[in-house]
Design a protein around this motif. Structure first.
Motif, PDB file in Angstrom:
ATOM      1  N   ASP A 245     -37.019 -30.571  -4.081  1.00 48.30           N
ATOM      2  CA  ASP A 245     -36.953 -30.188  -2.666  1.00 48.30           C
ATOM      3  C   ASP A 245     -35.987 -31.072  -1.893  1.00 48.30           C
ATOM      4  O   ASP A 245     -35.920 -31.001  -0.660  1.00 48.30           O
ATOM      5  CB  ASP A 245     -38.342 -30.239  -2.017  1.00 48.30           C
ATOM      6  CG  ASP A 245     -38.900 -31.655  -1.972  1.00 48.30           C
ATOM      7  OD1 ASP A 245     -38.318 -32.545  -2.609  1.00 48.30           O
ATOM      8  OD2 ASP A 245     -39.926 -31.869  -1.301  1.00 48.30           O
ATOM      9  N   GLY A 246     -35.234 -31.920  -2.610  1.00 47.78           N
ATOM     10  CA  GLY A 246     -34.289 -32.810  -1.940  1.00 47.78           C
ATOM     11  C   GLY A 246     -34.855 -34.193  -1.680  1.00 47.78           C
ATOM     12  O   GLY A 246     -34.169 -35.053  -1.123  1.00 47.78           O
ATOM     13  N   SER A 247     -36.115 -34.439  -2.082  1.00 52.40           N
ATOM     14  CA  SER A 247     -36.697 -35.775  -1.917  1.00 52.40           C
ATOM     15  C   SER A 247     -35.950 -36.771  -2.792  1.00 52.40           C
ATOM     16  O   SER A 247     -35.371 -36.404  -3.809  1.00 52.40           O
ATOM     17  CB  SER A 247     -38.173 -35.761  -2.333  1.00 52.40           C
ATOM     18  OG  SER A 247     -38.918 -34.901  -1.501  1.00 52.40           O
ATOM     19  N   SER A 248     -36.006 -38.049  -2.391  1.00 49.65           N
ATOM     20  CA  SER A 248     -35.355 -39.065  -3.220  1.00 49.65           C
ATOM     21  C   SER A 248     -36.404 -39.716  -4.123  1.00 49.65           C
ATOM     22  O   SER A 248     -37.594 -39.741  -3.788  1.00 49.65           O
ATOM     23  CB  SER A 248     -34.706 -40.132  -2.343  1.00 49.65           C
ATOM     24  OG  SER A 248     -35.704 -40.946  -1.763  1.00 49.65           O
TER      25      SER A 248
ATOM     26  N   VAL B 172     -38.939 -40.859  -1.096  1.00 50.67           N
ATOM     27  CA  VAL B 172     -38.979 -40.429   0.308  1.00 50.67           C
ATOM     28  C   VAL B 172     -39.036 -38.910   0.287  1.00 50.67           C
ATOM     29  O   VAL B 172     -38.165 -38.256  -0.283  1.00 50.67           O
ATOM     30  CB  VAL B 172     -37.742 -40.893   1.101  1.00 50.67           C
ATOM     31  CG1 VAL B 172     -37.878 -40.472   2.563  1.00 50.67           C
ATOM     32  CG2 VAL B 172     -37.554 -42.391   0.996  1.00 50.67           C
ATOM     33  N   ARG B 173     -40.103 -38.381   0.879  1.00 52.76           N
ATOM     34  CA  ARG B 173     -40.277 -36.928   0.876  1.00 52.76           C
ATOM     35  C   ARG B 173     -39.313 -36.309   1.876  1.00 52.76           C
ATOM     36  O   ARG B 173     -39.261 -36.717   3.039  1.00 52.76           O
ATOM     37  CB  ARG B 173     -41.721 -36.619   1.262  1.00 52.76           C
ATOM     38  CG  ARG B 173     -42.190 -35.243   0.937  1.00 52.76           C
ATOM     39  CD  ARG B 173     -43.696 -35.140   0.897  1.00 52.76           C
ATOM     40  NE  ARG B 173     -44.353 -35.645   2.092  1.00 52.76           N
ATOM     41  CZ  ARG B 173     -45.668 -35.882   2.177  1.00 52.76           C
ATOM     42  NH1 ARG B 173     -46.446 -35.668   1.133  1.00 52.76           N
ATOM     43  NH2 ARG B 173     -46.202 -36.334   3.287  1.00 52.76           N
ATOM     44  N   LYS B 174     -38.546 -35.337   1.406  1.00 51.54           N
ATOM     45  CA  LYS B 174     -37.508 -34.737   2.255  1.00 51.54           C
ATOM     46  C   LYS B 174     -38.106 -34.021   3.471  1.00 51.54           C
ATOM     47  O   LYS B 174     -37.557 -34.064   4.567  1.00 51.54           O
ATOM     48  CB  LYS B 174     -36.691 -33.752   1.409  1.00 51.54           C
ATOM     49  CG  LYS B 174     -35.540 -33.101   2.141  1.00 51.54           C
ATOM     50  CD  LYS B 174     -34.396 -34.060   2.380  1.00 51.54           C
ATOM     51  CE  LYS B 174     -33.225 -33.373   3.036  1.00 51.54           C
ATOM     52  NZ  LYS B 174     -32.174 -34.316   3.396  1.00 51.54           N
ATOM     53  N   LEU B 175     -39.216 -33.389   3.228  1.00 46.96           N
ATOM     54  CA  LEU B 175     -39.815 -32.538   4.253  1.00 46.96           C
ATOM     55  C   LEU B 175     -40.113 -33.291   5.551  1.00 46.96           C
ATOM     56  O   LEU B 175     -39.849 -32.801   6.641  1.00 46.96           O
ATOM     57  CB  LEU B 175     -41.106 -31.949   3.691  1.00 46.96           C
ATOM     58  CG  LEU B 175     -41.697 -30.739   4.375  1.00 46.96           C
ATOM     59  CD1 LEU B 175     -40.748 -29.566   4.287  1.00 46.96           C
ATOM     60  CD2 LEU B 175     -43.034 -30.384   3.750  1.00 46.96           C
TER      61      LEU B 175
ATOM     62  N   GLU C 251     -39.858 -37.050   5.562  1.00 45.86           N
ATOM     63  CA  GLU C 251     -39.276 -38.392   5.427  1.00 45.86           C
ATOM     64  C   GLU C 251     -40.331 -39.488   5.327  1.00 45.86           C
ATOM     65  O   GLU C 251     -40.076 -40.643   5.661  1.00 45.86           O
ATOM     66  CB  GLU C 251     -38.291 -38.670   6.555  1.00 45.86           C
ATOM     67  CG  GLU C 251     -37.173 -37.637   6.592  1.00 45.86           C
ATOM     68  CD  GLU C 251     -36.018 -38.031   7.464  1.00 45.86           C
ATOM     69  OE1 GLU C 251     -36.188 -38.901   8.318  1.00 45.86           O
ATOM     70  OE2 GLU C 251     -34.919 -37.445   7.259  1.00 45.86           O
TER      71      GLU C 251
ATOM     72  N   ARG D  62     -42.304 -42.226   3.376  1.00 44.93           N
ATOM     73  CA  ARG D  62     -42.046 -43.044   2.179  1.00 44.93           C
ATOM     74  C   ARG D  62     -43.330 -43.118   1.361  1.00 44.93           C
ATOM     75  O   ARG D  62     -44.376 -43.509   1.885  1.00 44.93           O
ATOM     76  CB  ARG D  62     -41.610 -44.445   2.580  1.00 44.93           C
ATOM     77  CG  ARG D  62     -40.248 -44.478   3.258  1.00 44.93           C
ATOM     78  CD  ARG D  62     -39.985 -45.863   3.808  1.00 44.93           C
ATOM     79  NE  ARG D  62     -38.838 -45.883   4.698  1.00 44.93           N
ATOM     80  CZ  ARG D  62     -37.596 -46.169   4.306  1.00 44.93           C
ATOM     81  NH1 ARG D  62     -37.352 -46.460   3.042  1.00 44.93           N
ATOM     82  NH2 ARG D  62     -36.603 -46.160   5.162  1.00 44.93           N
TER      83      ARG D  62
END
Lengths: 389, 194
Positions: B115-118, B142-145, B147, B149
């Motif tokens: 989902d684009g999280s790091s 870091v959750r993209k949805l 942010e 941590r």
């Protein structure tokens, strides 16, 4: 401050004239003049509300852990955007964002986001300028405001705002973006304006079609082999052959010339290139990553880290023949020198998988020697102990 | 901590759409998917089929805050998690019995970042899990949805060609430290019922 505004105003006129001139040279297009800088709309208007919302998002973006905090890179990107935006330079604020997908977007208030997947994929400054020029084209024509009004007319305002929030789940973003995509005419307009801005800024406009050609090649390597929705940008900007051909034709009509800026682009990206490639591999989209890495290695075969990442993609994919090719890349990376320590870890894993414990131990030992504090050192040391027993 | 408003909205939508059923897991012995037995110290809330991913998921604080997921007996060639609908041209997250621990970690990493999280690995080490040679992963993301941590810990092992994996993640400042020891003990107690 006043003098700066005056200069900006004067530049605005120059840029507008230059753009109009370039536009007029293209027989396929109607004359176009860059608009004057936009004034902040009244808060009570729909556009003012949208700006206000985007201002809030921008405040969040400034604090975001995804923002790439590399001042030199950001200044460089801001410089590219300024060259393209001309008189609107002072209104454009660039934010490089760590997200490994091909995407850029510009909000009506001047917030320009560039995702790291796009930075990795652009081969030179001109290709990045092609995408940014396109987005600035949407901005100059205020296409987003048109979309807003269209959404309001369709009683879909809430969904529109959701689409413009921070990009959330990619699938969701793609669906929303698709629902509120710019019209085909708006896309064509932004393409043509982007090319004009590129030319005005001194870039070789022929690079624009290559961006979409490269994306199509990646998409073809994805499962299904069709143009993918893997990137949210694909939902609104389909990388079709027709689009590439149109861009190539329009660029040819504008005549040759212009810079590409490959060396400077590579230099500015160099400090973050390794981490961008790490993020690319983490996606697990092996087919797309291999097409990208093949392209990167053709351009710069002397970079051992790129060979490592290509090998790592093949090692993880592990289709028939993949491990042999991966070993060849890893050996080549070692021969080039300055190879990342992970080259030896990958070789260790491949030998381990093939039941070659002595070779695996030698490579693992080299990895630990080079990277004793690596986060996976614990596991690798266990392998070394098991190899000794 | 930011209120995970967007996460809440998105997950509520998924929950409503999928009619996710929540039940209570009491202290004592718990059986997951008729294969995995764990000892539970404190009650958990359970989403038997997870949120649209058919993965049993437990939570103490709410599913948008902390989540303990169980991947039980994943067979060679099966998917770790289904590919989200609406995402075309995406590589499936296929488990293979020949995978090494680092490969399983890469699979988990792909799942958590799609989902684009790091994701960044903090520690990967060998450990015993479900009576087999396994591995333990510590990570940060870091959750993209929204942010937020997060910190996470996962335990895994491939046993007779099947993958058993427990993954727990929670916001790093308060909730992860609060529940990490309990999750650790739960994972150490895990056994496979033959």
């Amino acid at each position: 401050m006043k003098r700066r505004r005056l200069l900006a105003g004067a530049c605005a006129q120059c840029a507008a004239l230059a753009s109009a001139g370039a536009w007029a040279q293209s027989p396929a297009s109607a004359p176009w003049t860059a608009p004057a800088r936009f004034l902040r709309p009244e808060l009570t208007t729909d556009e003012g509300g949208l700006w206000s919302l985007m201002d809030r998002e921008e405040g969040r973006l400034r604090r975001s852990p995804f923002l790439i905090r590399d001042a030199a890179l950001r200044d460089y990107l801001q410089g590219i955007a300024c060259k393209l935006a001309g008189a609107h330079c002072a209104d454009v604020r660039v934010y490089p964002v760590r997200t490994p997908f091909f995407n850029a977007s510009m909000a009506p208030n001047g917030m320009l986001q560039i995702w790291s997947g796009l930075l990795l994929r652009a081969e030179n400054e001109a290709q990045l300028a092609a995408v940014l020029g396109h987005e600035i084209g949407h901005y100059l024509q205020r296409h987003t405001v048109d979309r807003l009004r269209d959404a309001k007319a369709r009683a879909a305002f809430g969904t529109f705002l959701a689409a413009f929030g921070v990009v959330g789940l990619l699938g969701q973003m793609a669906a929303l973006a698709s629902a509120f995509a710019f019209t085909r005419d708006q896309e064509r307009e932004a393409d043509a304006i982007g090319l004009a801005l590129m030319r005005d800024a001194g870039y070789d406009a022929r690079e624009a079609s290559k961006v979409w050609d490269n994306l199509r090649a990646e998409a073809a390597a994805a499962p299904g082999g069709d143009v993918a929705l893997g990137s949210p940008m694909f939902a609104t900007h389909p990388p079709s052959e027709e689009r590439s051909q149109t861009l190539a034709r329009l660029a040819a009509e504008g005549g040759p010339g212009g810079g590409v800026g490959e060396a400077e682009y590579a230099q500015k990206l160099a400090p973050i290139r390794f981490s961008l490639l790490e993020d690319e591999v983490k996606r697990g989209q092996y087919g797309e990553s291999l097409v990208l890495l093949d392209r990167m290695i053709r351009r710069a075969p002397e970079l051992s880290d790129q060979l490592y990442f290509r090998a790592e993609v093949r090692r993880l994919r592990d289709r028939e023949g993949d491990l042999d090719v991966a070993i060849a890349d890893l050996r080549q990376a070692t021969a080039l020198g300055n190879e990342p320590a992970q080259v030896h870890r990958s070789l260790g894993y491949i030998h381990q998988k093939r039941g070659q414990p002595a070779e695996a131990s030698a490579e693992f030992a080299r990895y630990i020697e080079l990277a004793p504090d690596a986060p996976d050192a614990g596991l690798i040391r266990t392998y070394l102990l098991q190899g000794q027993s | 901590m930011r209120i995970p408003y967007r996460a809440l909205v998105a997950l509520l939508a998924v929950a409503v759409a999928g009619c996710a059923a929540v039940s209570k897991v009491d202290s004592g012995e718990a059986l997951i998917r008729n294969r995995l037995v764990v000892q539970v110290a404190n009650p958990w809330n359970q989403f038997e089929r997870g949120l649209a991913d058919d993965t049993p998921t437990w939570t103490h604080e709410g599913i948008t805050v902390d989540a303990l997921q169980f991947y039980v007996g994943v067979r060679d060639g099966a998917l770790l998690a289904p590919t989200p609908s609406g995402r075309k041209g995406v590589e499936p997250l296929t488990f293979r019995a020949s995978m090494q621990p680092a490969d399983v970690m890469a699979l988990l990493q792909s799942l958590l970042t799609r989902d684009g999280s790091s994701f960044s690995l903090d520690r990967l080490e060998a450990t015993e899990f479900v009576g087999a040679r396994g591995f333990r992963i510590e990570y940060s993301m870091v959750r993209k949805l929204d942010e937020v941590r997060l910190r996470g810990v996962a335990f895994g092992a491939i046993r007779n060609g099947e993958l058993f994996l427990i993954n727990y993640s929670a916001p790093r400042l308060a909730f992860f430290p609060k529940h990490a020891a309990e999750v650790e003990a739960l994972a150490r107690s895990a056994k496979v019922r033959s």
